[in-house]
Design an enzyme around this catalytic site. Structure first.
Site, PDB file in Angstrom:
ATOM      1  N   THR A 130       5.545   6.707  -1.780  1.00  0.00           N
ATOM      2  CA  THR A 130       4.469   6.837  -2.761  1.00  0.00           C
ATOM      3  C   THR A 130       4.924   7.422  -4.093  1.00  0.00           C
ATOM      4  OG1 THR A 130       2.769   7.012  -1.053  1.00  0.00           O
ATOM      5  CG2 THR A 130       2.236   7.938  -3.215  1.00  0.00           C
TER       6      THR A 130
ATOM      7  N   ASP B  87       1.872   0.775  -4.774  1.00  0.00           N
ATOM      8  CA  ASP B  87       3.230   1.308  -4.726  1.00  0.00           C
ATOM      9  C   ASP B  87       4.093   0.639  -3.666  1.00  0.00           C
ATOM     10  OD1 ASP B  87       1.523   2.370  -2.840  1.00  0.00           O
ATOM     11  OD2 ASP B  87       2.263   4.423  -3.000  1.00  0.00           O
TER      12      ASP B  87
END
Length: 516
Positions: free
Chosen positions: A79, A239
């Site tokens: 992330t 992401d």
């Protein structure tokens, strides 16, 4: 009293129209918004697997563009590193956020999501900071890095991966900042932690994921209801993707490593282990790691110098001395009791694997006046680092320091000229629009001058004496005395209705919180 008839009404009408159109276009450009949204863990093929649950996503794609098989994101596919790649256009070895948790020798401290010290984030500049430097007022809500004080947008709210704020409150705050009477935002960056959370708990192929994506589609619908289809650009991305992992494929490294050989070790990624060896103990630590690899061939160990070049994960002192990488579908933990939470589960979701795996690729969909209509970019042509120059070309800031390429995303744009050129990345769009209008105005004046020279006439339209008398302009010198003022300007005044405005909560302050 002298009366001066107006010269050429047609010319004045043309000139007035040009000026009004110019001012309106400038106003429209200034009011146009650009919004970038990351829905964490939104795998590219969710749009195919769960097509019926995502009608708003598909409507957006049909009205704009999307990338088939998603973006090639950054390794490691976690992330924090990938959001920093999105916002800076740099690979992890260049922006320095090499994992969700790592050791930073230059700071002499470990990093996690709660750390907002500029020293951790200083190696790259996010696009909201780049926009602010070009006088584009920005808002950053929940996005990783938005709480770093030295790089903050004008309007900032909260920290990433937090359920402290609902999606509705995030969008409502964005709308509030867009509609401020003074210094309204023009560029917004939003983050939300779903569907990543559901993917980890239940895997990407589950009834729970199906239900969650219905909610996420509703989130997008609510966002679009606050934006203009005609004037505003919106980019939806993520992401990373998500993989299904059997709990039988979770392996503990406990008992293999001599703790006296390393200073720092991070196993929280599950798909990678980051080992920072003590001076003079690298080879002995690697021997311990190799014993583990011999017993568990579904993992690979690299010294920093041997990490594959295509990962762009080598040339930074924050990269670990030894990197252990799990094969796709396998996970690594430091202790056996670290997997107690998996009891009773057969499948979980995880990411962090090789960025060439399609399961790791995130979604990309966009719509707005800057983008083509109903266009699909073929697979393998766009990377996460390309989002930064794409946004720069739309918002209007320079994108020189980037690993991305504008040429990769030009096929997505409605035009490869104009504001997507390198020149107008440095010049506000309203200057270009106003300059074009002034050129038209100059051309009209030249045409009229030629008309006078050729015809000898100083007016485009002949008026009758009676019509001319009806349209007269009074010069101040024509007034005989001040007593006539009331008679000369005694036109009946009509009350004008005031323009309605959104009611805003002026007492609302920016919220920031510390993420743990």
């Amino acid at each position: 009293m002298r009366m001066i008839p107006p010269k050429c009404p047609l010319l004045w009408q043309l000139l007035t129209s040009v000026v009004c159109c110019s001012l309106w276009n400038v106003f429209t450009l200034c009011e146009a918004k650009t919004v970038v949204v990351s829905f964490d863990g939104f795998r590219w093929d969710y749009m195919h697997i769960y097509r019926e649950q995502l009608p708003t996503f598909w409507k957006l794609a049909e009205e704009g563009v999307h990338v088939e098989q998603g973006l090639i994101n950054a390794f490691i596919t976690k992330t924090c590193p990938n959001h920093r790649t999105i916002s800076t256009g740099m690979w992890e070895e260049n922006h320095g956020m090499v994992a969700n948790n790592f050791w930073a020798p230059d700071v002499n401290a470990s990093f996690d999501f709660s750390k907002n010290n500029f020293s951790f984030w200083k190696e790259a500049e996010p696009f909201w900071t780049s926009a602010e430097k070009q006088n584009v007022t920005s808002v950053c809500l929940q996005f990783p890095g938005c709480a770093v004080k030295e790089q903050q947008a004008t309007y900032t709210l909260g920290l990433p991966y937090s359920n402290d704020y609902s999606w509705k409150s995030i969008v409502d705050n964005m709308t509030l900042y867009f509609n401020k009477e003074q210094n309204p935002a023009q560029f917004a960056v939003l983050y939300y932690y779903e569907p990543d959370h559901t993917g980890h708990e239940h895997g990407p192929h589950s009834d729970e994921m199906r239900a969650k994506l219905v909610e996420v589609d509703g989130y997008l619908e609510y966002l679009l209801s606050k934006l203009s289809t005609e004037h505003d650009d919106v980019i939806i991305t993520s992401d990373h993707g998500m993989a299904s992992v059997s709990t039988d494929h979770v392996i503990s490294i406990q008992g293999y490593l001599n703790e006296s050989y390393y200073d720092h070790a991070f196993f929280s990624a599950y798909t990678e282990a980051l080992l920072y060896s003590k001076n003079g103990f690298h080879d002995m630590l690697m021997q311990d790691v190799q014993h583990f690899i011999n017993d568990h061939p579904n993992f690979t160990a690299y010294s920093r110098a041997d990490i594959p070049e295509h990962w762009h994960y080598k040339y930074n002192e924050r990269i670990p001395d030894i990197l252990i990488v799990a094969d796709y579908g396998w996970l690594l933990v430091d202790r056996q009791d670290s997997i107690d939470y998996l009891k009773g589960k057969n499948i979980i979701g995880q990411h962090g694997f090789d960025n060439l795996r399609l399961e790791m690729h995130p979604v990309f969909v966009a719509r707005g006046p800057s983008f083509r209509k109903n266009f699909t970019l073929p697979p393998g042509q766009m990377e996460s680092v390309d989002i930064y120059p794409l946004v720069g070309s739309i918002v209007g800031f320079a994108t020189d320091k980037t690993n991305g390429s504008l040429s990769h995303v030009l096929p997505l744009l409605a035009s490869s000229s104009g504001k997507t050129s390198s020149l107008t990345q440095l010049v506000p769009m309203y200057v270009v629009e106003l300059g074009g209008s002034l050129l038209i105005l100059l051309a009209l004046c030249l045409v009229y001058s030629l008309f006078i020279l050729v015809t000898g006439r100083d007016c485009c339209l002949r008026e009758t004496e009676e019509a001319s008398k009806k349209r007269m302009y009074l010069l101040p010198s024509d007034l005989d005395d001040e007593e006539n003022d009331d008679q000369l300007f005694s036109l009946e005044e009509k009350e004008q209705a005031s323009m309605p405005f959104l009611q805003k909560d002026r007492n609302k302050t920016r919220l920031t919180s510390q993420h743990s």
